[in-house]
Write a protein that holds these residues in place. Structure first.
Motif, short mmCIF file in Angstrom:
data_model
loop_
_atom_site.label_atom_id
_atom_site.label_comp_id
_atom_site.label_asym_id
_atom_site.label_seq_id
_atom_site.Cartn_x
_atom_site.Cartn_y
_atom_site.Cartn_z
N ILE A 32 0.73 -1.18 -0.02
CA ILE A 32 -0.06 0.33 -0.04
C ILE A 32 0.94 1.12 -0.06
N ILE A 33 2.20 1.16 1.08
CA ILE A 33 2.63 2.50 0.98
C ILE A 33 3.67 2.43 -0.21
N GLU A 35 3.27 1.30 -3.40
CA GLU A 35 2.29 1.83 -4.40
C GLU A 35 2.19 3.27 -4.29
N ALA A 36 1.58 3.74 -2.94
CA ALA A 36 1.24 5.28 -3.19
C ALA A 36 2.57 5.84 -3.32
N ILE A 37 3.64 5.70 -3.03
CA ILE A 37 5.18 6.44 -3.29
C ILE A 37 5.32 6.51 -4.66
N GLN A 39 3.36 6.01 -7.14
CA GLN A 39 2.20 6.41 -7.93
C GLN A 39 2.14 8.08 -7.51
N GLU A 41 0.99 9.23 -4.56
CA GLU A 41 -0.44 9.44 -4.15
C GLU A 41 -0.27 9.08 -2.64
N LEU A 42 0.94 9.43 -2.23
CA LEU A 42 0.93 9.30 -0.54
C LEU A 42 -0.01 10.33 0.18
N LYS A 44 -2.82 10.98 -0.45
CA LYS A 44 -4.22 10.42 -0.56
C LYS A 44 -4.64 9.15 0.51
N LEU A 45 -3.41 8.78 1.37
CA LEU A 45 -3.74 7.74 2.27
C LEU A 45 -4.19 8.61 3.58
N THR A 49 -5.36 4.44 7.76
CA THR A 49 -4.65 3.58 6.97
C THR A 49 -3.16 3.42 7.38
#
Length: 143
Positions: A32-33, A35-37, A39, A41-42, A44-45, A49
């Protein structure tokens, strides 16, 4: 007293299996982390979460620390003492990388550079652990 080879091998095998099991529990949270990094989109977490991920990592890291303590208490056969010490140091470094990753997630905002450094530390430690175990296996099977 001579260390019991069978007991030692059994404990190392159990350590590997337990380590993999803990890693498998944490991997989805790690992704989760990651992919957020990757993309961008960090942000957005949500906090819940991230807190859940931190809690999962803290539980897993505590389990790794317990395994490190067990590893520390093992008496290896003399011919693999050096490899045992290398394995122990690498495992300790792995646990430190896990703790560093937790610390990076506790920052506001999340410390991406710290996360990446911790990930690299864990990867390098994992490579060393694998190498040490592979060499141990070769030496112990030669007998």
């Amino acid at each position: 007293m001579v260390p019991d080879l069978g007991f030692y091998v059994q404990k190392i095998n159990q350590l590997v299996q337990d380590t993999e099991a803990v890693g498998e529990k944490m991997h989805p949270k790690y992704m989760i982390i990651r992919e957020a990094i990757d993309q961008g989109e960090l942000a957005k977490l949500d906090a819940n979460t991230v807190d859940e991920i931190i809690q999962t990592f803290e539980v897993g890291t505590k389990e790794y620390e317990q395994m490190l303590n067990k590893l520390n208490g093992l008496r290896p056969p003399a011919r693999i003492l050096g490899l045992h010490k290398r394995l122990h140091a690498a495992y300790r470094n792995y646990v430190a990388g896990c703790q560093a990753m937790i610390t990076s997630l506790q920052q506001t905002p999340i410390d991406v550079e710290g996360f990446n450094v911790a990930e690299k530390q864990q990867d390098e430690a994992t490579d060393t652990i694998g190498s040490a175990i592979q060499r141990m296996t070769m030496l112990l099977l030669k007998r």
